[in-house]
Design a protein around this motif. Structure first.
Motif, PDB file in Angstrom:
ATOM      1  N   ARG A  68      57.092  -4.381 -16.019  1.00 40.57           N
ATOM      2  CA  ARG A  68      56.905  -5.418 -15.005  1.00 40.57           C
ATOM      3  C   ARG A  68      56.008  -6.524 -15.537  1.00 40.57           C
ATOM      4  O   ARG A  68      54.925  -6.267 -16.067  1.00 40.57           O
ATOM      5  N   ASP A 112      53.964  -2.638 -18.999  1.00 42.90           N
ATOM      6  CA  ASP A 112      53.838  -3.787 -18.109  1.00 42.90           C
ATOM      7  C   ASP A 112      52.929  -4.855 -18.712  1.00 42.90           C
ATOM      8  O   ASP A 112      52.077  -4.559 -19.561  1.00 42.90           O
ATOM      9  N   LEU A 146      50.390  -7.368 -16.809  1.00 46.42           N
ATOM     10  CA  LEU A 146      49.833  -7.574 -15.475  1.00 46.42           C
ATOM     11  C   LEU A 146      48.898  -8.777 -15.476  1.00 46.42           C
ATOM     12  O   LEU A 146      47.903  -8.804 -16.210  1.00 46.42           O
ATOM     13  N   SER A 197      51.706 -11.491  -9.301  1.00 48.22           N
ATOM     14  CA  SER A 197      51.384 -11.496  -7.877  1.00 48.22           C
ATOM     15  C   SER A 197      49.986 -12.071  -7.644  1.00 48.22           C
ATOM     16  O   SER A 197      49.042 -11.755  -8.385  1.00 48.22           O
ATOM     17  N   TRP A 223      57.627 -10.521 -11.173  1.00 52.11           N
ATOM     18  CA  TRP A 223      57.083 -10.686  -9.832  1.00 52.11           C
ATOM     19  C   TRP A 223      56.292 -11.987  -9.752  1.00 52.11           C
ATOM     20  O   TRP A 223      55.272 -12.154 -10.437  1.00 52.11           O
ATOM     21  N   THR A 263      44.648  -8.469 -15.237  1.00 61.13           N
ATOM     22  CA  THR A 263      44.369  -8.621 -13.814  1.00 61.13           C
ATOM     23  C   THR A 263      43.008  -9.290 -13.613  1.00 61.13           C
ATOM     24  O   THR A 263      42.036  -8.953 -14.299  1.00 61.13           O
ATOM     25  N   GLU A 288      61.115  -6.332 -14.659  1.00 54.37           N
ATOM     26  CA  GLU A 288      60.859  -6.901 -13.347  1.00 54.37           C
ATOM     27  C   GLU A 288      59.898  -8.073 -13.493  1.00 54.37           C
ATOM     28  O   GLU A 288      58.874  -7.958 -14.180  1.00 54.37           O
ATOM     29  N   ARG A 336      47.968  -9.987 -12.238  1.00 61.28           N
ATOM     30  CA  ARG A 336      47.718 -10.036 -10.797  1.00 61.28           C
ATOM     31  C   ARG A 336      46.365 -10.695 -10.525  1.00 61.28           C
ATOM     32  O   ARG A 336      45.374 -10.401 -11.198  1.00 61.28           O
ATOM     33  N   ASP A 388      53.914  -8.974 -13.886  1.00 65.35           N
ATOM     34  CA  ASP A 388      53.412  -9.089 -12.517  1.00 65.35           C
ATOM     35  C   ASP A 388      52.455 -10.270 -12.414  1.00 65.35           C
ATOM     36  O   ASP A 388      51.334 -10.232 -12.933  1.00 65.35           O
TER      37      ASP A 388
END
Length: 486
Positions: free
Chosen positions: A250, A228, A230, A254, A277, A206, A275, A232, A252
């Motif tokens: 996930r 996950d 990540l 985003s 995203w 992130t 998932e 983000r 991710d």
């Protein structure tokens, strides 16, 4: 090593080792270790002294030895290749003049947080515990390929800049982490390599900045994360390579910026992902490649999809957020060829949530896209099916055409009755049923065979007959397609 051979600073460190007592040479808590090259002898420790302590330092009965220093300038190479060290190694806020060499070492907890180093050589190192490089700054490569860490690897806000390095600046290929790769805020000016890494927890990038324009910023082929991944709010300038990754949780992205103009921005092909995203961020700059990937939940906003996508053999169970078909269809048109499978996947996702109208719209778009691959006569027939009944997915269009033609024929023949063939035997003329007799090729109301129009009205009769046959044929073709799809 004799204590008489040590400087006062080294003597202080030596005496504290046996009991694991922290030794802090800093003048203030906020001083910058990047200025450590100017630190004097009062806070300078030679690397071979640290090595001697770690391998054969003094012991105190009932105490746990540890090397726990802060604010030290380390001169020379800290050479621990293939060494086995049973004591925690904590060198925080320190300045290293040479690259530590930990290749193949077996260590306990290692903490180099907030230190400044010219690089780190730690291939195949094994750390029993955690490896902390939090807010450390590296001017060269960090080599952790094949490393095994039973706990987590911490790289929060770590900065790695190696302008003269051709290879990856952070090597974690084939690394095995027993917990997390925790690296929010990581800044890497060059390639980060995670090929074949195994992470038992979360990969947290992130707010990371992975900067390698025109090249591969993150190479994580066949990465296996048990939770996950990540990214983000991350900024990835270069290729994000995830081919063959296994992420049951996930992935991710985003708010992330993925930019590799002229190349592939994200390659997540042949992956298995719980998932995915891609939302609330700028449009991806470059190609989005999701070929042959299996996703349970695909969270994909149309605004993020770039001008070129590769989706062949992408499978997903659900697609969110729910958008009208008109917002999703442009994504399917951005590939390099007609791929019927991508239309079937989108159709299935709409049917799964009960949006049959959107599913029909996707199937209609599929037929229109397929039409562009046909020869001219096939395209002509396709246009005819589209205009009349929407390839069977808009059956009410045929009713509209029939009603329009019925109105035209009824008005024309109502104003000018065609003469009867056998006046004594002819039924009373009815312009509506006469027009229906011309339009419907199967049903007969006894009007067509009893009257013979002349001149332009004869031509109108021919047009109605031909149009009726065309409508009937296209309706049957469309209904056959719809029934077979069901």
């Amino acid at each position: 090593m004799e204590i008489d051979d040590l400087t006062p600073a080294e003597t202080r460190v030596w005496r504290a080792f046996a009991t694991g007592t922290p030794v802090d040479f800093r003048a203030t808590d906020d001083e910058d270790p990047s200025d450590g090259g100017a630190w004097g002898a009062e806070r300078t420790v030679r690397a071979h002294v640290l090595r001697a302590l770690l391998l054969d330092g003094p012991r105190a009965e009932g105490e746990v030895p540890a090397l726990n220093l802060a604010g030290v300038r380390v001169t020379g190479v800290l050479e621990l290749q293939y060494a086995t060290v049973d004591h925690p190694l904590r060198l925080r806020h320190c300045h290293f003049e040479d690259v530590p060499r930990l290749y193949g070492a077996r260590l306990r907890e290692v903490n180099l947080s907030e230190s400044v180093l010219p690089g780190l050589i730690s291939h195949a190192v094994r750390v029993e515990g955690v490896l902390r490089l939090t807010r450390a700054r590296f001017a060269g490569m960090v080599r952790l390929g094949g490393a095994e860490v039973t706990g987590s690897l911490y790289l929060e806000s770590t900065r790695i800049q190696a302008p003269d390095t051709e290879g990856p600046v952070l090597q974690l290929n084939q690394a095995v982490l027993g917990a997390d790769l925790w690296a929010p805020g990581l800044v890497a000016r060059g390639e980060v390599r995670l090929d074949g890494a195994r992470v038992a927890g979360t990969v947290n990038l992130t707010d990371a900045v992975l900067d390698r324009p025109g090249g591969t910023a993150l190479k994580a082929e066949t990465l296996a994360a048990e939770s996950d991944v990540l990214l983000r709010d991350a900024e990835v300038l270069g290729r994000l390579e995830l081919r063959g990754a296994r992420i049951p949780g996930r992935l991710d992205l985003s708010h992330a910026r993925l930019a590799n103009p002229g190349g592939t921005a994200l390659r997540a092909s042949s992956c298995v992902i719980g998932e995915l995203w891609l939302r609330q961020g700028p449009m991806v700059e470059g190609v989005l490649n999701l070929r042959r990937t299996q996703v349970d939940v695909l969270f994909l906003e149309p605004e993020v999809v770039p001008a070129w996508v590769q989706l062949n053999d992408l499978t997903y169970t659900s697609l969110i957020p729910h958008e009208p078909a008109e917002r999703r269809l442009p994504m399917l048109e951005k590939g390099d060829s007609y791929l019927p499978f991508v239309y079937e996947q989108l159709t299935a996702s709409y049917r799964r949530i009960g949006d049959d109208d959107a599913a029909r719209s996707v199937q209609l778009a599929k037929q229109r896209r397929y039409r562009r691959t046909l020869p001219w006569y096939g395209r002509l027939w396709g246009h005819l099916q589209d205009v009349t009944v929407g390839y069977g997915f808009r059956p009410l269009r045929a009713g509209g055409w029939l009603l329009s033609l019925l109105a035209v024929g009824s008005a024309a023949y109502g104003l000018h009755h065609p003469p009867p063939l056998k006046p004594a035997e002819s039924p009373d003329f009815n312009p509506v049923f006469y027009t229906l007799d011309l339009l419907l090729p199967v049903i007969s109301f006894g009007q067509e065979n009893a009257f013979a129009p002349e001149g332009g009205y004869q031509t109108l009769a021919y047009v109605l007959i031909i149009t009726g046959w065309i409508l009937a044929t296209t309706v049957i073709a469309g209904l056959t397609r719809t029934v077979s799809r069901q």
